[in-house]
Write a protein that holds these residues in place. Sequence first.
Motif, PDB file in Angstrom:
ATOM      1  N   PRO A 198       0.823  -1.219   0.000  1.00 54.42           N
ATOM      2  CA  PRO A 198       0.000   0.000   0.000  1.00 54.42           C
ATOM      3  C   PRO A 198       0.860   1.273   0.000  1.00 54.42           C
ATOM      4  N   ALA A 199       0.232   2.403  -0.319  1.00 57.70           N
ATOM      5  CA  ALA A 199       0.905   3.704  -0.227  1.00 57.70           C
ATOM      6  C   ALA A 199       1.403   3.901   1.204  1.00 57.70           C
ATOM      7  N   ASN A 200       2.504   4.611   1.359  1.00 58.22           N
ATOM      8  CA  ASN A 200       3.152   4.898   2.647  1.00 58.22           C
ATOM      9  C   ASN A 200       3.710   3.661   3.347  1.00 58.22           C
ATOM     10  N   TYR A 201       3.831   2.564   2.677  1.00 57.09           N
ATOM     11  CA  TYR A 201       4.295   1.301   3.252  1.00 57.09           C
ATOM     12  C   TYR A 201       5.824   1.283   3.313  1.00 57.09           C
ATOM     13  N   GLU A 202       6.351   0.878   4.461  1.00 60.64           N
ATOM     14  CA  GLU A 202       7.794   0.743   4.617  1.00 60.64           C
ATOM     15  C   GLU A 202       8.172  -0.723   4.550  1.00 60.64           C
ATOM     16  N   ILE A 203       9.038  -1.054   3.608  1.00 60.91           N
ATOM     17  CA  ILE A 203       9.535  -2.418   3.453  1.00 60.91           C
ATOM     18  C   ILE A 203      10.785  -2.541   4.313  1.00 60.91           C
ATOM     19  N   PRO A 204      10.735  -3.413   5.329  1.00 61.86           N
ATOM     20  CA  PRO A 204      11.868  -3.522   6.257  1.00 61.86           C
ATOM     21  C   PRO A 204      13.132  -4.051   5.577  1.00 61.86           C
ATOM     22  N   ALA A 205      14.258  -3.796   6.219  1.00 60.31           N
ATOM     23  CA  ALA A 205      15.548  -4.269   5.704  1.00 60.31           C
ATOM     24  C   ALA A 205      15.522  -5.788   5.571  1.00 60.31           C
ATOM     25  N   HIS A 206      15.969  -6.254   4.397  1.00 60.30           N
ATOM     26  CA  HIS A 206      16.010  -7.691   4.139  1.00 60.30           C
ATOM     27  C   HIS A 206      16.980  -7.970   3.001  1.00 60.30           C
ATOM     28  N   TRP A 207      17.228  -9.243   2.751  1.00 56.46           N
ATOM     29  CA  TRP A 207      18.085  -9.659   1.644  1.00 56.46           C
ATOM     30  C   TRP A 207      17.543 -10.961   1.048  1.00 56.46           C
ATOM     31  N   HIS A 208      18.042 -11.304  -0.151  1.00 60.76           N
ATOM     32  CA  HIS A 208      17.614 -12.505  -0.869  1.00 60.76           C
ATOM     33  C   HIS A 208      18.844 -13.292  -1.319  1.00 60.76           C
ATOM     34  N   ASN A 209      18.716 -14.593  -1.436  1.00 63.74           N
ATOM     35  CA  ASN A 209      19.778 -15.424  -2.017  1.00 63.74           C
ATOM     36  C   ASN A 209      19.872 -15.221  -3.525  1.00 63.74           C
ATOM     37  N   VAL A 219       3.515  -1.456  -6.983  1.00 67.34           N
ATOM     38  CA  VAL A 219       3.569  -2.821  -7.507  1.00 67.34           C
ATOM     39  C   VAL A 219       4.863  -2.946  -8.296  1.00 67.34           C
ATOM     40  N   LEU A 220       5.648  -3.934  -7.903  1.00 62.82           N
ATOM     41  CA  LEU A 220       6.909  -4.230  -8.587  1.00 62.82           C
ATOM     42  C   LEU A 220       6.774  -5.557  -9.312  1.00 62.82           C
ATOM     43  N   PHE A 221       7.243  -5.618 -10.537  1.00 63.39           N
ATOM     44  CA  PHE A 221       7.468  -6.907 -11.179  1.00 63.39           C
ATOM     45  C   PHE A 221       8.879  -7.303 -10.789  1.00 63.39           C
ATOM     46  N   ILE A 222       9.048  -8.520 -10.253  1.00 61.21           N
ATOM     47  CA  ILE A 222      10.375  -8.992  -9.860  1.00 61.21           C
ATOM     48  C   ILE A 222      10.631 -10.347 -10.500  1.00 61.21           C
ATOM     49  N   ALA A 223      11.782 -10.473 -11.146  1.00 65.50           N
ATOM     50  CA  ALA A 223      12.246 -11.753 -11.690  1.00 65.50           C
ATOM     51  C   ALA A 223      13.386 -12.228 -10.795  1.00 65.50           C
ATOM     52  N   PHE A 224      13.168 -13.346 -10.130  1.00 59.99           N
ATOM     53  CA  PHE A 224      14.188 -13.952  -9.271  1.00 59.99           C
ATOM     54  C   PHE A 224      14.907 -15.038 -10.055  1.00 59.99           C
ATOM     55  N   GLU A 225      16.228 -15.049  -9.983  1.00 58.42           N
ATOM     56  CA  GLU A 225      17.019 -16.080 -10.658  1.00 58.42           C
ATOM     57  C   GLU A 225      17.014 -17.384  -9.865  1.00 58.42           C
ATOM     58  N   GLU A 226      17.049 -17.276  -8.576  1.00 58.87           N
ATOM     59  CA  GLU A 226      17.075 -18.438  -7.673  1.00 58.87           C
ATOM     60  C   GLU A 226      15.705 -18.569  -7.023  1.00 58.87           C
ATOM     61  N   PRO A 227      15.468 -19.644  -6.262  1.00 56.40           N
ATOM     62  CA  PRO A 227      14.172 -19.761  -5.570  1.00 56.40           C
ATOM     63  C   PRO A 227      13.866 -18.516  -4.742  1.00 56.40           C
ATOM     64  N   LEU A 228      12.595 -18.193  -4.644  1.00 52.34           N
ATOM     65  CA  LEU A 228      12.141 -17.000  -3.933  1.00 52.34           C
ATOM     66  C   LEU A 228      12.350 -17.163  -2.435  1.00 52.34           C
ATOM     67  N   ASP A 229      13.060 -16.214  -1.857  1.00 57.92           N
ATOM     68  CA  ASP A 229      13.232 -16.177  -0.398  1.00 57.92           C
ATOM     69  C   ASP A 229      13.468 -14.732   0.018  1.00 57.92           C
ATOM     70  N   ALA A 230      13.352 -14.462   1.307  1.00 56.51           N
ATOM     71  CA  ALA A 230      13.630 -13.132   1.857  1.00 56.51           C
ATOM     72  C   ALA A 230      13.970 -13.318   3.328  1.00 56.51           C
ATOM     73  N   PHE A 231      15.050 -12.661   3.768  1.00 54.73           N
ATOM     74  CA  PHE A 231      15.510 -12.788   5.143  1.00 54.73           C
ATOM     75  C   PHE A 231      15.620 -11.409   5.788  1.00 54.73           C
ATOM     76  N   PRO A 232      14.968 -11.218   6.936  1.00 56.90           N
ATOM     77  CA  PRO A 232      14.998  -9.901   7.585  1.00 56.90           C
ATOM     78  C   PRO A 232      16.376  -9.579   8.151  1.00 56.90           C
ATOM     79  N   ILE A 233      16.665  -8.285   8.241  1.00 53.73           N
ATOM     80  CA  ILE A 233      17.892  -7.780   8.854  1.00 53.73           C
ATOM     81  C   ILE A 233      17.468  -7.010  10.095  1.00 53.73           C
ATOM     82  N   LYS A 234      18.099  -7.300  11.171  1.00 51.59           N
ATOM     83  CA  LYS A 234      17.847  -6.550  12.405  1.00 51.59           C
ATOM     84  C   LYS A 234      18.746  -5.324  12.398  1.00 51.59           C
ATOM     85  N   LEU A 235      18.133  -4.134  12.272  1.00 48.66           N
ATOM     86  CA  LEU A 235      18.918  -2.898  12.290  1.00 48.66           C
ATOM     87  C   LEU A 235      19.227  -2.488  13.714  1.00 48.66           C
ATOM     88  N   LYS A 236      20.395  -1.873  13.896  1.00 44.52           N
ATOM     89  CA  LYS A 236      20.839  -1.473  15.244  1.00 44.52           C
ATOM     90  C   LYS A 236      20.277  -0.157  15.630  1.00 44.52           C
TER      91      LYS A 236
END
Length: 159
Positions: free
Chosen positions: A82-93, A142-159
Amino acid sequence: MNYTIYFSKIKAALLISTLLLSYCFYGQGNVANEMESSMVKTHEDKDLQWGPCPSFMPEGCTIAVLHGDPSKKNVDVFFKVPANYEIPAHWHNSAERMVLVSGELRVTYEGEKEQIMKVGSYAYGPTTKSHTAKCGSKDPCVLFIAFEEPLDAFPIKLK
């Protein structure tokens, strides 16, 4: 007449014929039967099946698989927030290849300056590089995303 050479040529011709027939009946024929259908989708299609994002994402985030199997390589998705949505820090394989379809998205990759994606913008996200994003205030993103590897997402704990 040298029958050894004659029979060797017949054997070679039979082998080549067998290989060609095998290709025609088992190779090309199966490929033709297994060919995928083409597809054209927009993020507004009523038949899209939107599902939840990973549990670390705030409520309101959804994903629709467009092509492929999320547990296997080469999967394409629409990612919607949604509008004003914050996507938390994360990474993908996987590396990500993205095109913004709707909204305006501010994206920041670790160690880099914030970048603003507008509709039609392309972005590349490197493998395992953490990032955050924020959708603008007017429209859902809305993002179109093409992942090369299997879809995953891992959160990052910010300090």
